[in-house]
Write an enzyme that holds these catalytic residues in place. Structure first.
Site, PDB file in Angstrom:
ATOM      1  N   HIS A 187      79.192  35.400  77.370  1.00  0.00           N
ATOM      2  CA  HIS A 187      79.496  34.056  77.328  1.00  0.00           C
ATOM      3  C   HIS A 187      79.217  32.975  78.391  1.00  0.00           C
ATOM      4  CE1 HIS A 187      82.722  35.999  74.503  1.00  0.00           C
ATOM      5  NE2 HIS A 187      81.466  36.090  73.909  1.00  0.00           N
ATOM      6  N   ARG A 200      80.368  50.613  76.516  1.00  0.00           N
ATOM      7  CA  ARG A 200      81.557  49.975  75.534  1.00  0.00           C
ATOM      8  C   ARG A 200      80.931  50.153  74.299  1.00  0.00           C
ATOM      9  NH1 ARG A 200      82.049  43.949  76.703  1.00  0.00           N
ATOM     10  NH2 ARG A 200      82.338  43.821  74.415  1.00  0.00           N
ATOM     11  N   HIS A 234      74.643  38.065  72.174  1.00  0.00           N
ATOM     12  CA  HIS A 234      75.088  39.173  73.241  1.00  0.00           C
ATOM     13  C   HIS A 234      74.010  40.359  73.348  1.00  0.00           C
ATOM     14  CE1 HIS A 234      79.076  38.353  74.356  1.00  0.00           C
ATOM     15  NE2 HIS A 234      79.503  38.327  73.003  1.00  0.00           N
ATOM     16  N   ASP A 246      77.038  34.167  68.574  1.00  0.00           N
ATOM     17  CA  ASP A 246      77.565  34.975  69.695  1.00  0.00           C
ATOM     18  C   ASP A 246      77.233  36.498  69.574  1.00  0.00           C
ATOM     19  OD1 ASP A 246      79.504  35.606  71.721  1.00  0.00           O
ATOM     20  OD2 ASP A 246      80.718  36.604  70.423  1.00  0.00           O
ATOM     21  N   SER A 296      85.988  34.881  72.158  1.00  0.00           N
ATOM     22  CA  SER A 296      86.502  34.560  70.822  1.00  0.00           C
ATOM     23  C   SER A 296      88.127  34.841  70.626  1.00  0.00           C
ATOM     24  CB  SER A 296      85.732  35.463  70.111  1.00  0.00           C
ATOM     25  OG  SER A 296      84.457  35.042  70.054  1.00  0.00           O
ATOM     26  N   ASP A 348      84.000  28.197  69.715  1.00  0.00           N
ATOM     27  CA  ASP A 348      84.980  28.730  70.403  1.00  0.00           C
ATOM     28  C   ASP A 348      84.692  28.861  71.938  1.00  0.00           C
ATOM     29  OD1 ASP A 348      83.188  30.810  69.585  1.00  0.00           O
ATOM     30  OD2 ASP A 348      84.801  32.186  69.178  1.00  0.00           O
ATOM     31  N   ASP A 355      79.833  41.297  78.631  1.00  0.00           N
ATOM     32  CA  ASP A 355      80.399  40.223  79.433  1.00  0.00           C
ATOM     33  C   ASP A 355      80.035  40.117  80.813  1.00  0.00           C
ATOM     34  OD1 ASP A 355      81.751  39.518  76.757  1.00  0.00           O
ATOM     35  OD2 ASP A 355      83.166  41.414  77.356  1.00  0.00           O
TER      36      ASP A 355
END
Length: 521
Positions: free
Chosen positions: A470, A190, A414, A410, A68, A451, A159
């Site tokens: 992604h 995270r 995730h 998005d 993003s 995006d 990710d």
């Protein structure tokens, strides 16, 4: 005051469906399996093409998935913006990284007085917020300059594959063993360490582990920390803060005189933990200790005012002139930016080329994201409110142009929850239909694009587990306009704003090297 130019098709807007990629196969594709009549009609009735959002096309290494931050920087700039991942890796390869003034100063300030260097960072090769190769380079640099190094790792699983942390820990441990220096001092997912939505109770857990050596869990090494987390049912993203005591049984916490280096290159998720370390008047949670540091380095500029609190910046932002916001502001036009919390920085700071302050005549509307643990619990997020606010703004006639981010594909993507992603796609479809109907009613036009991809592929065929990261698939680009011009193929994100300016009847600035995708031949 600049006299406003007269634009065609007012308002002319950009709608970014964040994470809405294109993939022909329907299996594991939440978009394809959702009921999306408005989207289907849009593709049937209006010209559309596919554009590239990854790798060299957006200033990343070849094959690297987009994200993003990268996406919105390229969008707003109207040119390929070479990303920090690429820039820093090039410096490592060339050796210039090891001479970086901020890093040298921080390491030497600690090691010359026999204090420690603590390196923080997201440990993965996801390339969205950080890269393991950068973390390894910083450990080597500190070790070679005589410092004792402790590493506080944040596990990814967002990710990267949800349970991939052990491979990165093994890579790092092997590297440090061969180097003869460096030790992992704590492990935190995270979800806690890199919150960006003011969930300070999460950040506190990471801070306590790093600054105080205090956590609910303890392990003999990083491998055991992850294995214990998996046994508790936690994936990498959600690993609870775990300290790893030294051989003397004491944790390797940050103490007075130590230096801290934060190795995330992307700013948005690194800001809150940084604030807890550097701000004297910090009040978002009670800090167990407030170590007086020799230095605190942010790999890139996380926030303009952080240097006022003593933070050093290793890599300053490259300046981007005549981004879309700056350019249309100079033309005297009024623009709207609208998103919910999770993507607000993207349609403002990142879209403006890393500039925090709004341009003249740039109005911003922030919709609070719902306070839920994960967005599969509320797949519609705050889209109903965002939709109403945007529709009101379009009807008001105030704005010449708008940039809107719809976060659901998005943020729900995730989570890897397929059913929730289908619900998110259907919520997006419903809102998009109402927004486009309003634009049409006021004689406006819009581009609908994304995006990067995410929700079109939710299964990792290598691991047999949900894919939460992604993708490198292309994304749709739809020209929602009256003229029915066909579109050129082979475009990328840098071509979106030149196309939008073309629709507005405004010549693009010379700094924008992207080209309009409208084929008027």
């Amino acid at each position: 005051m600049t006299k406003a130019v007269q634009i065609k098709n007012r308002p002319t807007g950009l709608i970014i469906l964040d994470g809405w990629g294109h993939r022909e196969a329907t299996q594991h594709n939440a978009i394809a399996q959702a009921h999306t009549p408005n989207w289907d009609n849009l593709l049937k009735d209006y010209h559309h093409t596919l554009i590239n959002t990854s790798g060299l096309a957006v200033g990343l290494p070849e094959g690297q998935m987009g994200n993003s931050e990268v996406g919105h920087m390229n969008l707003g700039a109207g040119r390929v913006v070479y990303q920090e991942l690429t820039r820093i890796q090039k410096d490592i390869d060339d050796g210039r990284f090891f001479e970086n003034n901020a890093l040298v100063k921080a390491i030497d300030a600690a090691s010359n007085r026999d204090h420690k260097v603590h390196i923080l960072g997201l440990l993965s090769d996801g390339g969205v917020h950080s890269h393991i190769s950068h973390i390894k380079a910083s450990i080597k640099m500190a070790h070679d300059r005589g410092a004792k190094v402790y590493v506080h790792i944040f596990t990814d699983g967002r990710d990267t594959a949800p349970q991939s942390a052990l491979q990165y820990i093994e890579e790092l441990e092997t590297f440090m063993k061969e180097l003869g220096g460096g030790r992992i001092a704590s492990v935190t997912g995270r979800y806690f360490a890199l919150d960006r939505d003011n969930r300070w109770e999460r950040v506190k857990k990471a801070y306590d582990a790093i600054a105080c050596g205090s956590a609910e869990f303890e392990a003999k090494d990083a491998k055991e920390a992850v294995e214990l987390a998996y046994a508790r049912g936690e994936n990498d993203e959600f690993i609870q803060a775990t300290v790893i005591p030294r051989n003397n049984g004491k944790p390797a916490r940050v103490k007075d005189g130590d230096s801290v280096i934060f190795m995330n290159f992307r700013s948005d998720r690194a800001r809150q933990l940084t604030e807890a370390f550097i701000m004297d008047d910090f009040a978002d949670f009670h800090r167990c200790k407030t170590p007086v540091l020799s230095a605190f380095v942010t790999l890139t500029e996380y926030k303009k005012n952080f240097e006022k609190f003593g933070a050093l910046v290793a890599y300053r932002p490259t300046s981007l002139r005549n981004t879309f916001g700056e350019y249309v502001s100079k033309k005297g036009l009024k623009q709207l930016r609208i998103a919910e919390t999770e993507k607000y920085a993207h349609v403002t700071f990142f879209f403006n080329g890393g500039v925090e302050e709004p341009n003249d005549n740039e109005v911003r509307i922030l919709i609070n994201s719902p306070q839920v643990a994960t967005y599969d619990l509320q797949p519609e997020m705050s889209l109903p409110e965002l939709k109403e606010k945007l529709i009101d703004a379009i009807k008001s006639g105030e704005y010449d142009t708008f940039i809107c981010n719809i976060a659901n594909p998005d943020m729900v993507g995730h989570t890897g929850d397929f059913n929730a992603c289908v619900q998110a796609a259907e919520a997006v479809d419903e809102a998009l239909g109402e927004i486009l109907a309003t634009i049409k009613a006021v004689d406006g036009e819009a581009i609908v694009t994304a995006d990067h991809g995410n929700m079109e592929m939710l299964f990792n065929e290598e691991t047999g587990k949900p894919l939460t990261s992604h993708t490198t698939f292309p994304v749709p680009f739809v020209y929602f306009g009256k003229k029915g011009y066909p579109l050129k193929d082979g475009g990328a994100l840098c071509d979106v704003i030149p196309t939008l300016l073309d629709m507005m009847g405004i010549e693009k600035p010379e700094e924008m090297t992207g080209t309009s995708l409208i084929d008027k031949a």
